[in-house]
Design a protein around this motif. Structure first.
Motif, PDB file in Angstrom:
ATOM      1  N   THR A 194       0.827  -1.207   0.000  1.00 40.92           N
ATOM      2  CA  THR A 194       0.000   0.000   0.000  1.00 40.92           C
ATOM      3  C   THR A 194       0.862   1.257   0.000  1.00 40.92           C
ATOM      4  O   THR A 194       2.066   1.214   0.269  1.00 40.92           O
ATOM      5  CB  THR A 194      -0.913   0.020   1.229  1.00 40.92           C
ATOM      6  OG1 THR A 194      -0.103  -0.088   2.405  1.00 40.92           O
ATOM      7  CG2 THR A 194      -1.870  -1.146   1.193  1.00 40.92           C
ATOM      8  N   GLU A 195       0.204   2.388  -0.267  1.00 40.65           N
ATOM      9  CA  GLU A 195       0.887   3.673  -0.229  1.00 40.65           C
ATOM     10  C   GLU A 195       0.389   4.478   0.955  1.00 40.65           C
ATOM     11  O   GLU A 195      -0.722   4.265   1.460  1.00 40.65           O
ATOM     12  CB  GLU A 195       0.665   4.442  -1.529  1.00 40.65           C
ATOM     13  CG  GLU A 195       1.302   3.757  -2.724  1.00 40.65           C
ATOM     14  CD  GLU A 195       1.540   4.716  -3.885  1.00 40.65           C
ATOM     15  OE1 GLU A 195       0.939   5.816  -3.885  1.00 40.65           O
ATOM     16  OE2 GLU A 195       2.349   4.376  -4.773  1.00 40.65           O
ATOM     17  N   LEU A 196       1.236   5.387   1.403  1.00 36.35           N
ATOM     18  CA  LEU A 196       0.890   6.304   2.479  1.00 36.35           C
ATOM     19  C   LEU A 196       0.887   7.728   1.950  1.00 36.35           C
ATOM     20  O   LEU A 196       1.579   8.055   0.987  1.00 36.35           O
ATOM     21  CB  LEU A 196       1.902   6.202   3.625  1.00 36.35           C
ATOM     22  CG  LEU A 196       1.920   4.904   4.429  1.00 36.35           C
ATOM     23  CD1 LEU A 196       3.075   4.930   5.428  1.00 36.35           C
ATOM     24  CD2 LEU A 196       0.597   4.686   5.146  1.00 36.35           C
ATOM     25  N   LEU A 197       0.118   8.573   2.606  1.00 39.04           N
ATOM     26  CA  LEU A 197       0.153  10.000   2.315  1.00 39.04           C
ATOM     27  C   LEU A 197       1.371  10.614   2.998  1.00 39.04           C
ATOM     28  O   LEU A 197       1.718  10.249   4.128  1.00 39.04           O
ATOM     29  CB  LEU A 197      -1.120  10.664   2.823  1.00 39.04           C
ATOM     30  CG  LEU A 197      -2.417  10.158   2.205  1.00 39.04           C
ATOM     31  CD1 LEU A 197      -3.616  10.787   2.888  1.00 39.04           C
ATOM     32  CD2 LEU A 197      -2.434  10.407   0.704  1.00 39.04           C
ATOM     33  N   VAL A 198       2.004  11.545   2.315  1.00 44.17           N
ATOM     34  CA  VAL A 198       3.221  12.177   2.819  1.00 44.17           C
ATOM     35  C   VAL A 198       3.060  13.677   2.737  1.00 44.17           C
ATOM     36  O   VAL A 198       2.703  14.224   1.676  1.00 44.17           O
ATOM     37  CB  VAL A 198       4.461  11.754   2.005  1.00 44.17           C
ATOM     38  CG1 VAL A 198       5.725  12.295   2.651  1.00 44.17           C
ATOM     39  CG2 VAL A 198       4.531  10.239   1.863  1.00 44.17           C
TER      40      VAL A 198
ATOM     41  N   PRO B 148       9.328  14.636   6.730  1.00 43.59           N
ATOM     42  CA  PRO B 148       9.374  13.167   6.696  1.00 43.59           C
ATOM     43  C   PRO B 148       8.440  12.504   7.706  1.00 43.59           C
ATOM     44  O   PRO B 148       7.940  11.413   7.455  1.00 43.59           O
ATOM     45  CB  PRO B 148      10.845  12.866   7.014  1.00 43.59           C
ATOM     46  CG  PRO B 148      11.586  14.066   6.552  1.00 43.59           C
ATOM     47  CD  PRO B 148      10.685  15.223   6.847  1.00 43.59           C
ATOM     48  N   ALA B 149       8.193  13.158   8.851  1.00 39.94           N
ATOM     49  CA  ALA B 149       7.323  12.573   9.870  1.00 39.94           C
ATOM     50  C   ALA B 149       5.841  12.763   9.562  1.00 39.94           C
ATOM     51  O   ALA B 149       4.998  12.158  10.220  1.00 39.94           O
ATOM     52  CB  ALA B 149       7.640  13.179  11.241  1.00 39.94           C
ATOM     53  N   ALA B 150       5.520  13.576   8.568  1.00 36.97           N
ATOM     54  CA  ALA B 150       4.121  13.821   8.210  1.00 36.97           C
ATOM     55  C   ALA B 150       3.636  12.689   7.314  1.00 36.97           C
ATOM     56  O   ALA B 150       3.608  12.794   6.082  1.00 36.97           O
ATOM     57  CB  ALA B 150       3.980  15.166   7.516  1.00 36.97           C
ATOM     58  N   VAL B 151       3.269  11.575   7.936  1.00 37.04           N
ATOM     59  CA  VAL B 151       2.812  10.392   7.210  1.00 37.04           C
ATOM     60  C   VAL B 151       1.460   9.972   7.762  1.00 37.04           C
ATOM     61  O   VAL B 151       1.183  10.129   8.955  1.00 37.04           O
ATOM     62  CB  VAL B 151       3.833   9.246   7.328  1.00 37.04           C
ATOM     63  CG1 VAL B 151       5.174   9.658   6.762  1.00 37.04           C
ATOM     64  CG2 VAL B 151       4.004   8.800   8.768  1.00 37.04           C
ATOM     65  N   ALA B 152       0.612   9.436   6.900  1.00 40.80           N
ATOM     66  CA  ALA B 152      -0.735   9.073   7.348  1.00 40.80           C
ATOM     67  C   ALA B 152      -1.392   8.155   6.334  1.00 40.80           C
ATOM     68  O   ALA B 152      -1.011   8.110   5.159  1.00 40.80           O
ATOM     69  CB  ALA B 152      -1.589  10.323   7.549  1.00 40.80           C
ATOM     70  N   GLU B 153      -2.388   7.427   6.820  1.00 41.96           N
ATOM     71  CA  GLU B 153      -3.222   6.626   5.937  1.00 41.96           C
ATOM     72  C   GLU B 153      -4.422   7.432   5.449  1.00 41.96           C
ATOM     73  O   GLU B 153      -4.964   7.168   4.382  1.00 41.96           O
ATOM     74  CB  GLU B 153      -3.707   5.377   6.667  1.00 41.96           C
ATOM     75  CG  GLU B 153      -2.613   4.400   7.045  1.00 41.96           C
ATOM     76  CD  GLU B 153      -3.157   3.205   7.804  1.00 41.96           C
ATOM     77  OE1 GLU B 153      -3.412   2.171   7.155  1.00 41.96           O
ATOM     78  OE2 GLU B 153      -3.333   3.308   9.043  1.00 41.96           O
ATOM     79  N   LYS B 154      -4.863   8.435   6.265  1.00 42.39           N
ATOM     80  CA  LYS B 154      -6.036   9.236   5.932  1.00 42.39           C
ATOM     81  C   LYS B 154      -5.655  10.713   5.887  1.00 42.39           C
ATOM     82  O   LYS B 154      -4.863  11.179   6.713  1.00 42.39           O
ATOM     83  CB  LYS B 154      -7.128   9.011   6.976  1.00 42.39           C
ATOM     84  CG  LYS B 154      -7.596   7.558   7.079  1.00 42.39           C
ATOM     85  CD  LYS B 154      -8.602   7.381   8.194  1.00 42.39           C
ATOM     86  CE  LYS B 154      -7.956   7.593   9.569  1.00 42.39           C
ATOM     87  NZ  LYS B 154      -8.907   7.313  10.677  1.00 42.39           N
TER      88      LYS B 154
ATOM     89  N   GLU C  83      -7.131  13.352   6.895  1.00 43.76           N
ATOM     90  CA  GLU C  83      -7.417  14.140   8.096  1.00 43.76           C
ATOM     91  C   GLU C  83      -6.347  14.006   9.170  1.00 43.76           C
ATOM     92  O   GLU C  83      -6.310  14.785  10.123  1.00 43.76           O
ATOM     93  CB  GLU C  83      -8.791  13.765   8.662  1.00 43.76           C
ATOM     94  CG  GLU C  83      -8.961  12.285   8.981  1.00 43.76           C
ATOM     95  CD  GLU C  83      -9.599  11.510   7.834  1.00 43.76           C
ATOM     96  OE1 GLU C  83     -10.300  10.526   8.105  1.00 43.76           O
ATOM     97  OE2 GLU C  83      -9.403  11.935   6.661  1.00 43.76           O
ATOM     98  N   ASP C  84      -5.464  13.000   9.034  1.00 47.80           N
ATOM     99  CA  ASP C  84      -4.401  12.841  10.029  1.00 47.80           C
ATOM    100  C   ASP C  84      -3.185  13.707   9.732  1.00 47.80           C
ATOM    101  O   ASP C  84      -2.261  13.799  10.546  1.00 47.80           O
ATOM    102  CB  ASP C  84      -3.963  11.373  10.110  1.00 47.80           C
ATOM    103  CG  ASP C  84      -5.023  10.494  10.749  1.00 47.80           C
ATOM    104  OD1 ASP C  84      -5.793  11.022  11.571  1.00 47.80           O
ATOM    105  OD2 ASP C  84      -5.088   9.300  10.420  1.00 47.80           O
ATOM    106  N   LEU C  85      -3.161  14.336   8.568  1.00 40.71           N
ATOM    107  CA  LEU C  85      -2.067  15.237   8.217  1.00 40.71           C
ATOM    108  C   LEU C  85      -2.497  16.658   8.531  1.00 40.71           C
ATOM    109  O   LEU C  85      -3.392  17.203   7.886  1.00 40.71           O
ATOM    110  CB  LEU C  85      -1.714  15.116   6.732  1.00 40.71           C
ATOM    111  CG  LEU C  85      -0.972  13.845   6.312  1.00 40.71           C
ATOM    112  CD1 LEU C  85      -0.721  13.862   4.813  1.00 40.71           C
ATOM    113  CD2 LEU C  85       0.351  13.697   7.054  1.00 40.71           C
TER     114      LEU C  85
END
Length: 365
Positions: A294-298, A302-308, A310-312
């Motif tokens: 899978t891919e993650l949002l970035v 570098p620490a700004a990672v999320a699946e959704k 709204e978590d960024l």
């Protein structure tokens, strides 16, 4: 595995081409085979959307580098402006890889390069020693004594005193070598000391070494005065043992932390992502055989990672990239270590991911 050597990749905005290829040069047609392997990987980068500037940077790096001697691999990470990482490896990859994206594909890079083990190598005999420092510099050391170094072949009147003088010369030479070795171990932050020579000479050196040097000493049996330059296979094997011991200890530490209630270990993509976003990861544990595709949002950091989305919360630009590359990149930025699990490890990793934390995150906090 330390990640300080890839941390500088975070200084570039990308996009990135990541290449791992076989750079072996041990046959008459090796140069042509190398060119063909690169052409195949280059075509993969073109298909993935790599731009001409980055391809030109890599073309120049591949074609102009001196050929290695024997079997080898090569790892390259480049952006449109320059080659950011260029390492030759002792072992070529089973198959070459090439990727293009907003984040370097760092898992094959870590698997290919392995952890560096700063090493001092010594060939010791009765006359002194030849020492290779961490930086590769070689020097010959002895006590400067003019005393005898050979015992008489037959016993006779007064031979006991002569033999004692010979043994004293041996001892002084060992002391001189040990003093220099201790300095080079400290100066190079060596983590391994490989000592070759006959058993009595090795024993004398070991007795004279400082405890910090003696603790990292690995001995090579029955080698006489073999030069450090001829000990490559032995040094490589000893370094592999150090790497494997560290890796096993790190996996065991994760397993121990997972069995406790303090919340200092998590597993699974979601929990590892949350810990990464909180910059709580001390050691990232990855099973390369079962990581998610899978891919993650970035986000911007570098620490700004999320699946959704709204978590960024940083409000910067957002892109997406393969999960493992994103997490390794974030681990390097946070000065965390990365450990690759092996098939025989007694450890459970959901989604092939786990982490030892600096502090609890989420409900456990």
């Amino acid at each position: 595995m330390r990640t300080d050597w890839i941390r500088h990749l975070n200084d570039s905005d990308g996009p990135f081409a990541t290449v791992v290829l076989d750079a072996t040069h041990d046959t008459a047609d090796a140069t042509e085979q190398y060119r063909l392997r690169w052409r195949d990987l280059r075509e993969r980068l073109v298909d993935a959307g790599a731009d001409e500037r980055t391809l030109a940077v890599l073309d120049d790096a591949v074609t102009n580098a001196p050929a290695p001697d024997g079997t080898a691999g090569r790892v390259l990470v480049a952006d449109p402006d320059s080659v950011l990482l260029d390492r030759h490896t002792e072992v070529p990859p089973e198959r070459g890889t090439a990727s293009w994206g907003p984040v370097p594909e760092l898992l094959p890079v870590l698997a290919a390069v392995g952890e560096q083990v700063p090493t001092v190598v010594v060939a010791i005999d009765n006359t002194g020693g030849e020492i290779r420092a961490v930086d590769g510099t070689v020097e010959t050391v002895d006590s400067g004594s003019s005393g005898p170094v050979h015992k008489a072949n037959t016993a006779g009147p007064g031979e006991g005193g002569a033999d004692a003088r010979v043994e004293e010369t041996w001892k002084r030479n060992a002391q001189a070598v040990a003093e220099r070795v201790d300095k080079l171990v400290r100066a190079g932050n060596a983590e391994l000391l490989v000592v070759a020579g006959e058993a009595p000479a090795r024993a004398r050196l070991r007795d004279e070494l400082a405890p910090a040097s003696a603790e990292i000493m690995a001995e090579v049996e029955n080698t006489g005065g073999t030069s450090p330059s001829r000990l490559e296979d032995t040094v490589r094997a000893a370094a592999d043992e150090v790497r494997e011991r560290r890796r096993s200890e790190a996996v065991a530490s994760y397993a121990t932390a997972s069995g406790r209630a303090e919340g200092l270990a998590v597993t699974g993509l979601s929990d590892v992502v949350a810990a990464t976003r909180a910059q709580a990861v001390e050691t990232l544990v990855i099973d390369p055989s079962s990581v998610p595709g899978t891919e993650l949002l970035v986000g911007a950091s570098p620490a700004a990672v999320a699946e959704k989305p709204e978590d960024l919360l940083d409000g910067g630009p957002v892109t997406s990239a393969p999960a493992v590359g994103v997490l390794v990149r974030a681990a390097a930025a946070a000065d965390a270590r990365v450990v690759l699990a092996a098939p025989g490890d007694d450890v459970t990793l959901v989604d092939g991911l786990g982490a030892v934390l600096r502090f609890p995150v989420g409900p456990a906090a």
